[in-house]
Design a protein around this motif. Structure first.
Motif, PDB file in Angstrom:
ATOM      1  N   ALA A 517     -31.966  48.430 -17.245  1.00  0.00           N
ATOM      2  CA  ALA A 517     -32.677  47.444 -18.075  1.00  0.00           C
ATOM      3  C   ALA A 517     -31.758  47.028 -19.216  1.00  0.00           C
ATOM      4  O   ALA A 517     -30.845  47.770 -19.595  1.00  0.00           O
ATOM      5  CB  ALA A 517     -33.970  48.044 -18.632  1.00  0.00           C
ATOM      6  N   ASN A 549     -32.985  45.472 -11.816  1.00  0.00           N
ATOM      7  CA  ASN A 549     -33.498  45.421 -13.181  1.00  0.00           C
ATOM      8  C   ASN A 549     -34.980  45.789 -13.169  1.00  0.00           C
ATOM      9  O   ASN A 549     -35.771  45.195 -12.449  1.00  0.00           O
ATOM     10  CB  ASN A 549     -33.306  44.024 -13.768  1.00  0.00           C
ATOM     11  CG  ASN A 549     -33.918  43.910 -15.149  1.00  0.00           C
ATOM     12  OD1 ASN A 549     -35.058  43.486 -15.299  1.00  0.00           O
ATOM     13  ND2 ASN A 549     -33.172  44.292 -16.170  1.00  0.00           N
ATOM     14  N   GLU A 552     -38.424  46.047 -17.570  1.00  0.00           N
ATOM     15  CA  GLU A 552     -38.043  45.004 -18.522  1.00  0.00           C
ATOM     16  C   GLU A 552     -39.304  44.261 -18.936  1.00  0.00           C
ATOM     17  O   GLU A 552     -40.065  43.790 -18.096  1.00  0.00           O
ATOM     18  CB  GLU A 552     -37.049  44.047 -17.871  1.00  0.00           C
ATOM     19  CG  GLU A 552     -36.299  43.177 -18.834  1.00  0.00           C
ATOM     20  CD  GLU A 552     -35.082  43.877 -19.434  1.00  0.00           C
ATOM     21  OE1 GLU A 552     -34.967  43.865 -20.673  1.00  0.00           O
ATOM     22  OE2 GLU A 552     -34.260  44.421 -18.689  1.00  0.00           O
ATOM     23  N   ARG A 559     -38.065  37.095 -18.797  1.00  0.00           N
ATOM     24  CA  ARG A 559     -37.315  38.265 -18.348  1.00  0.00           C
ATOM     25  C   ARG A 559     -36.074  37.836 -17.551  1.00  0.00           C
ATOM     26  O   ARG A 559     -34.973  38.345 -17.775  1.00  0.00           O
ATOM     27  CB  ARG A 559     -38.226  39.133 -17.492  1.00  0.00           C
ATOM     28  CG  ARG A 559     -37.544  40.321 -16.862  1.00  0.00           C
ATOM     29  CD  ARG A 559     -38.492  41.020 -15.908  1.00  0.00           C
ATOM     30  NE  ARG A 559     -37.784  41.986 -15.091  1.00  0.00           N
ATOM     31  CZ  ARG A 559     -38.183  42.394 -13.906  1.00  0.00           C
ATOM     32  NH1 ARG A 559     -39.305  41.916 -13.396  1.00  0.00           N
ATOM     33  NH2 ARG A 559     -37.489  43.272 -13.226  1.00  0.00           N
TER      34      ARG A 559
END
Length: 639
Positions: A517, A549, A552, A559
């Motif tokens: 992240a 990822n 987040e 994002r």
């Protein structure tokens, strides 16, 4: 709890000395894997004899006792008895379940992933109220997974259901845990359960501070943030000194960018709440920010308000001292506060009555020793810059510990060379290289020490090659020992270009999944090394790197933009995939959960057969070693 934990160790020791050879007559006890326990159906308050069998080196032993959803560790003193390890313990009166932990050679014995879990009973031999829920929670918690315990989520849910059926009056205790577990496993059933629990609270004549906190948590599970925000506002109005009021003010403080406004928020917090831990951390943040602005008068003003014997103060002093040392300025100030951090830790080591509940005594001692070594590294670095080479060598020798940190090792060799201790420098550098805990610079330092000792560099390349071969063989052996064979859950995720990427399409290749992240410091610190690995294998069609990822925050488009900007700004040539939240707005994510990831960075290496063969958690701080370890894992899977 602190007093109870300390007393337990004494009780366990007395019991061990007085009855270690006694055999229970009526109760023959029970066996869990390689662990024998003297009573089949133990109750809170009972004293137990245990015997653990292992062919590994002397293990360390301790147990966690659960009080519903809280876990507390206690050391178990054990001794060798004819090849078996014996010990004793007293179960606290407040306990609802017990789980044993044994560690040898740096690894936990997971009992074939099932753990050593002990339910508790009443004096009549019936399951104790809360014991099944405590066990179910442990299986799905950080505690369980960090000890390599892997029990399927549906099995834990079954235990919860059995508990709630027998004791519906304790359902509320688990409203911050069970709904999340159920929702992850079965979204439809989870939503139904959460709605029923929300209705139960809303039906009450007056909501307490704790009720509001639980309701907000329940709405957060399903991503219903707007309702959670409304409830938070109502809670603050009803309980201006309550849990959610404190949480919101803390959040406001940490999000505030203006340092003077931060100061006002700290005053408001101190006037409104008696929470010293929260206040101390805010003091830490303000002192650190002023130090970053080179305002050391303000730094000192806030640092002085933090209690002298506190971990916040030692961490603050070390952080600021290290920054000054790196910049090579205000070294007298740096040396002064760095030495204070060491003195405080030594004082804490001699005075253990303030041990936090989350540590057993041995864990706490180990944690303090780790802090001391880290702070000694800082102090030695400052002394070296001040020209106090011999003192720097002395403290750096304490800092290296078992020699696991390549960067700390590097400074030690550098200081030894400056001290003209060439024999020791060569000996220790060679040791670090053999153990795979070296850097490129250590090898250069070794060459200098070798030349000083031998009178020339003749034969050095052969000498170094021999050390590197030993290191590689060691890493290879460890990789083979740690090799896994687990199912790799399939997935289809979108990359930053919006295209679907399916894991199943990569069967036959070695796939490295890197969960990360943008807020994760260790993740970002590892990325230069990961870029080296990606570049190294960019022309190998049988190796794929996927950077997943996850965790987040923010709406999907926000994002995606945040992640894309980070990758582009750092010029990383990564194939980034975006993990999907369980539901829109949820803080739970699909793939990170399916892969059982508890912390990031975590790397999962999938072999050509589509099975998980390796798992690596965290970042050692050494990019060279990171690439070498990946090389070896890839080599093993391609051979």
């Amino acid at each position: 709890m602190k007093t109870t934990s300390c007393l337990l160790i004494v009780c366990a020791s007395v019991f061990f000395m007085s009855c270690k050879n006694e055999k229970p007559e009526a109760d023959q006890g029970k066996t869990i894997g390689s662990l024998y326990i003297s009573k089949e159906k133990p109750s809170p308050g009972d004293s137990l004899y245990i015997r653990y069998t292992t062919d590994k080196e002397a293990p360390s032993a301790y147990y966690y006792y659960a009080v519903h959803n809280n876990m507390y560790p206690v050391d178990i003193p054990i001794k060798d008895a004819s090849g078996k390890w014996e010990g004793a313990l007293a179960i606290p009166d407040s306990a609802t379940a017990v789980t044993f932990l044994f560690k040898a050679g740096g690894e936990f014995d997971s009992n074939d992933k099932q753990g050593f879990v002990l339910p508790l009973y009443t004096e009549k031999g019936e399951l104790l109220k809360g014991t099944l829920a405590s066990i179910a929670s442990y299986y799905q918690s950080y505690y369980g997974r960090s000890m390599d315990v892997e029990v399927e989520r549906d099995s834990s849910i079954a235990l919860f259901k059995q508990e709630f059926s027998a004791h519906p009056d304790i359902v509320g205790i688990w409203d911050n845990i069970y709904p999340r577990i159920l929702y992850k496993e079965n979204k439809e059933e989870g939503e139904k359960w959460i709605k029923e629990r929300i209705a139960a609270y809303q039906g009450r004549e007056k909501l307490t501070d704790k009720d509001y906190t639980t309701l907000v948590a329940l709405h957060n599970v399903t991503g219903n943030d707007s309702v959670a925000e409304t409830l938070t506002e109502k809670s603050i109005a009803a309980y201006p000194k309550g849990t959610l009021a404190k949480r919101e003010l803390s959040k406001k403080f940490y999000e505030e960018k203006d340092i003077t406004k931060k100061e006002e928020l700290l005053k408001e917090y101190a006037n409104s709440f008696s929470d010293t831990d929260g206040k101390n951390f805010m003091l830490y943040v303000l002192a650190k920010e002023y130090a970053d602005q080179n305002n050391y008068e303000a730094f000192t003003r806030y640092a002085d308000q933090i209690p002298e014997q506190s971990r916040e103060k030692t961490g603050l002093y070390n952080s600021v001292a290290w920054k000054l040392a790196e910049e090579g300025k205000d070294l007298d100030l740096a040396a002064g506060i760095s030495k204070k951090s060491l003195d405080i830790v030594r004082s804490l080591q001699q005075n253990l009555q303030d041990k936090p509940d989350q540590f057993s005594e041995s864990q706490y001692k180990s944690n303090l020793e780790g802090s001391y070594r880290m702070y000694a590294d800082t102090y030695a670095f400052i002394l070296f810059q001040q020209g106090q080479v011999k003192e720097a060598v002395k403290y750096q020798a304490e800092a290296i510990g078992e020699g696991k940190s390549p960067e700390v090792n590097e400074r030690y060799i550098q200081f030894l060379l400056a001290d003209k201790s060439y024999d020791t420098a060569q000996e220790k550098a060679g040791e670090f290289i053999r153990e795979g805990a070296s850097t490129k610079k250590i090898k250069e330092y070794l060459k200098s020490a070798y030349a000083e000792n031998k009178g020339s560099e003749e034969g050095f390349d052969t000498y170094l090659s021999g050390l590197e071969k030993v290191a590689r063989a060691k890493i290879l052996e460890e990789a083979r020992e740690n090799m896994l064979d687990e199912e790799a859950p399939d997935f289809i995720l979108k990359n930053l270009e919006g295209k679907d990427v399916a894991l199943s399409s990569m069967k036959g290749k070695v796939v490295i999944l890197d969960f990360w992240a943008t807020w994760c410091g260790p993740c970002k610190n590892s990325f230069p090394g990961m870029q080296n690995a990606v570049t190294k294998y960019e022309n190998d069609p049988n190796v794929e790197f996927l950077f997943v990822n996850t965790w987040e925050s923010g709406k999907p488009e926000v994002r995606k933009k945040t992640v894309k900007n980070f990758i582009n700004q750092n010029k990383y040539s990564f194939q980034v995939l975006l993990d999907t939240p369980v539901t829109e707005g949820s803080r739970e994510f699909d793939i990170v959960d399916k892969y059982g990831v508890e912390g990031i960075p975590t790397k999962v290496i999938i072999g050509p057969e589509g099975r998980i063969n390796f798992r690596s958690v965290g970042y050692s701080g050494n990019n060279e070693k990171l690439v070498e370890e990946l090389d070896i894992m890839i080599e093993l899977l391609q051979s």
